[in-house]
Design a protein around this motif. Sequence first.
Motif, PDB file in Angstrom:
ATOM      1  N   VAL A  20      89.096  28.061  67.172  1.00  0.00           N
ATOM      2  CA  VAL A  20      88.379  27.089  66.347  1.00  0.00           C
ATOM      3  C   VAL A  20      87.115  27.692  65.759  1.00  0.00           C
ATOM      4  O   VAL A  20      86.462  28.534  66.374  1.00  0.00           O
ATOM      5  CB  VAL A  20      88.003  25.823  67.157  1.00  0.00           C
ATOM      6  CG1 VAL A  20      89.233  25.001  67.479  1.00  0.00           C
ATOM      7  CG2 VAL A  20      87.251  26.190  68.436  1.00  0.00           C
ATOM      8  N   LYS A  21      86.784  27.238  64.575  1.00  0.00           N
ATOM      9  CA  LYS A  21      85.514  27.586  63.935  1.00  0.00           C
ATOM     10  C   LYS A  21      84.979  26.344  63.250  1.00  0.00           C
ATOM     11  O   LYS A  21      85.633  25.785  62.359  1.00  0.00           O
ATOM     12  CB  LYS A  21      85.695  28.716  62.916  1.00  0.00           C
ATOM     13  CG  LYS A  21      84.408  29.046  62.144  1.00  0.00           C
ATOM     14  CD  LYS A  21      84.634  30.199  61.195  1.00  0.00           C
ATOM     15  CE  LYS A  21      83.444  30.377  60.251  1.00  0.00           C
ATOM     16  NZ  LYS A  21      82.163  30.599  60.979  1.00  0.00           N
ATOM     17  N   ASP A  49      86.139  30.020  70.604  1.00  0.00           N
ATOM     18  CA  ASP A  49      85.184  29.643  69.565  1.00  0.00           C
ATOM     19  C   ASP A  49      84.924  30.876  68.705  1.00  0.00           C
ATOM     20  O   ASP A  49      84.318  31.845  69.154  1.00  0.00           O
ATOM     21  CB  ASP A  49      83.881  29.137  70.182  1.00  0.00           C
ATOM     22  CG  ASP A  49      82.905  28.657  69.121  1.00  0.00           C
ATOM     23  OD1 ASP A  49      82.235  29.520  68.522  1.00  0.00           O
ATOM     24  OD2 ASP A  49      82.822  27.453  68.879  1.00  0.00           O
ATOM     25  N   ASP A  50      85.385  30.815  67.466  1.00  0.00           N
ATOM     26  CA  ASP A  50      85.337  31.978  66.588  1.00  0.00           C
ATOM     27  C   ASP A  50      84.082  31.966  65.716  1.00  0.00           C
ATOM     28  O   ASP A  50      84.134  31.796  64.505  1.00  0.00           O
ATOM     29  CB  ASP A  50      86.602  32.007  65.711  1.00  0.00           C
ATOM     30  CG  ASP A  50      86.704  33.266  64.876  1.00  0.00           C
ATOM     31  OD1 ASP A  50      86.395  34.355  65.402  1.00  0.00           O
ATOM     32  OD2 ASP A  50      87.083  33.163  63.690  1.00  0.00           O
ATOM     33  N   HIS A  75      83.638  34.280  70.384  1.00  0.00           N
ATOM     34  CA  HIS A  75      83.372  35.400  69.488  1.00  0.00           C
ATOM     35  C   HIS A  75      81.967  35.210  68.922  1.00  0.00           C
ATOM     36  O   HIS A  75      81.681  34.173  68.325  1.00  0.00           O
ATOM     37  CB  HIS A  75      84.369  35.430  68.330  1.00  0.00           C
ATOM     38  CG  HIS A  75      85.759  35.817  68.703  1.00  0.00           C
ATOM     39  ND1 HIS A  75      86.831  35.718  67.829  1.00  0.00           N
ATOM     40  CD2 HIS A  75      86.268  36.327  69.852  1.00  0.00           C
ATOM     41  CE1 HIS A  75      87.929  36.135  68.421  1.00  0.00           C
ATOM     42  NE2 HIS A  75      87.617  36.503  69.652  1.00  0.00           N
ATOM     43  N   GLU A  76      81.113  36.189  69.083  1.00  0.00           N
ATOM     44  CA  GLU A  76      79.752  36.064  68.560  1.00  0.00           C
ATOM     45  C   GLU A  76      79.748  35.951  67.035  1.00  0.00           C
ATOM     46  O   GLU A  76      78.897  35.280  66.461  1.00  0.00           O
ATOM     47  CB  GLU A  76      78.908  37.253  69.003  1.00  0.00           C
ATOM     48  CG  GLU A  76      78.628  37.262  70.508  1.00  0.00           C
ATOM     49  CD  GLU A  76      77.683  38.363  70.890  1.00  0.00           C
ATOM     50  OE1 GLU A  76      77.284  39.157  69.989  1.00  0.00           O
ATOM     51  OE2 GLU A  76      77.326  38.472  72.081  1.00  0.00           O
ATOM     52  N   SER A  82      93.800  34.778  63.611  1.00  0.00           N
ATOM     53  CA  SER A  82      94.711  35.644  64.361  1.00  0.00           C
ATOM     54  C   SER A  82      93.994  36.368  65.492  1.00  0.00           C
ATOM     55  O   SER A  82      94.535  36.511  66.595  1.00  0.00           O
ATOM     56  CB  SER A  82      95.370  36.657  63.420  1.00  0.00           C
ATOM     57  OG  SER A  82      96.268  36.012  62.544  1.00  0.00           O
ATOM     58  N   ALA A  83      92.777  36.826  65.235  1.00  0.00           N
ATOM     59  CA  ALA A  83      92.002  37.495  66.284  1.00  0.00           C
ATOM     60  C   ALA A  83      91.651  36.521  67.394  1.00  0.00           C
ATOM     61  O   ALA A  83      91.662  36.877  68.579  1.00  0.00           O
ATOM     62  CB  ALA A  83      90.733  38.110  65.691  1.00  0.00           C
ATOM     63  N   GLY A  84      91.340  35.279  67.017  1.00  0.00           N
ATOM     64  CA  GLY A  84      91.038  34.277  68.029  1.00  0.00           C
ATOM     65  C   GLY A  84      92.226  33.984  68.921  1.00  0.00           C
ATOM     66  O   GLY A  84      92.097  33.898  70.152  1.00  0.00           O
ATOM     67  N   VAL A  85      93.402  33.841  68.321  1.00  0.00           N
ATOM     68  CA  VAL A  85      94.612  33.603  69.107  1.00  0.00           C
ATOM     69  C   VAL A  85      94.898  34.797  69.998  1.00  0.00           C
ATOM     70  O   VAL A  85      95.288  34.647  71.164  1.00  0.00           O
ATOM     71  CB  VAL A  85      95.805  33.309  68.181  1.00  0.00           C
ATOM     72  CG1 VAL A  85      97.110  33.270  68.971  1.00  0.00           C
ATOM     73  CG2 VAL A  85      95.593  31.987  67.450  1.00  0.00           C
TER      74      VAL A  85
END
Length: 248
Positions: A20-21, A49-50, A75-76, A82-85
């Motif tokens: 999510v973002k 949390d992206d 993710h800071e 895709s990176a979050g998944v």
Amino acid sequence: MTSPETSPSAAPRLSVVIAVKDEADNVAPLIDELDAALAFEPYELIFVDDGSTDATLANLRKAAETRPYLRILVHEASCGKSAGVDTGARAARGELLLLLDGDGQNNPAYLPEMVRAMDAGGPRVGLVQGERQGRKDTRFKRFQSRLANGVRGALLNDGTRDTGCGLKVVRRDVHLRLPMFDGLHRFMSALVKREGYEIRTVKVVDRERWHGVSKYGFWNRLWVGIADLAGVWWLIKRRRVQTVVERN
């Protein structure tokens, strides 16, 4: 509230992974829906949390206070869906990854049917993909999706009509073998098939986004989508025949 897990140390079979973002107003009602839909089996819930800049992370932490099965990874800076998944998949403990978007458009009520389809298909099925009916997007967005799906299907022959649907159930070990790139989620069916697995589809009804705005548009993914399509086509053509290894 009773946790879906039987014990804090037990590894559940199902891991829900959601990147999510800036979905502050959507995460709490989505968690409530997941609790209701997945009451049939223990599961863990992983939110990534992206790089949100709103209250998404604070609302997730509040929900986690009463849910020991809810894990939060951060993710800071935003790295993309895709990176979050991928981050969530690598942290997951379950055999099956249950994937959906965090904006409310994907109804978790379809996840039990998708898990049953995976179980009924046996070890040769690597992915169950949602196929949206009655989409709530604009006419232009529906047109671009039909165009993209038509071109993709003709080139990749992935056997699915709607890879853009966020509702997916995929075997974790299969997902971790897929080549990681920004946009992987739109080509998951073709890449899972490339690994020698079969794909199943389940028809789902799309909903309107609850709150906020979409992070994806036509122009910000058109050209990169063309490049990704060419790259995935090349990967499939360069893959030797692959079969699923059966364990006795």
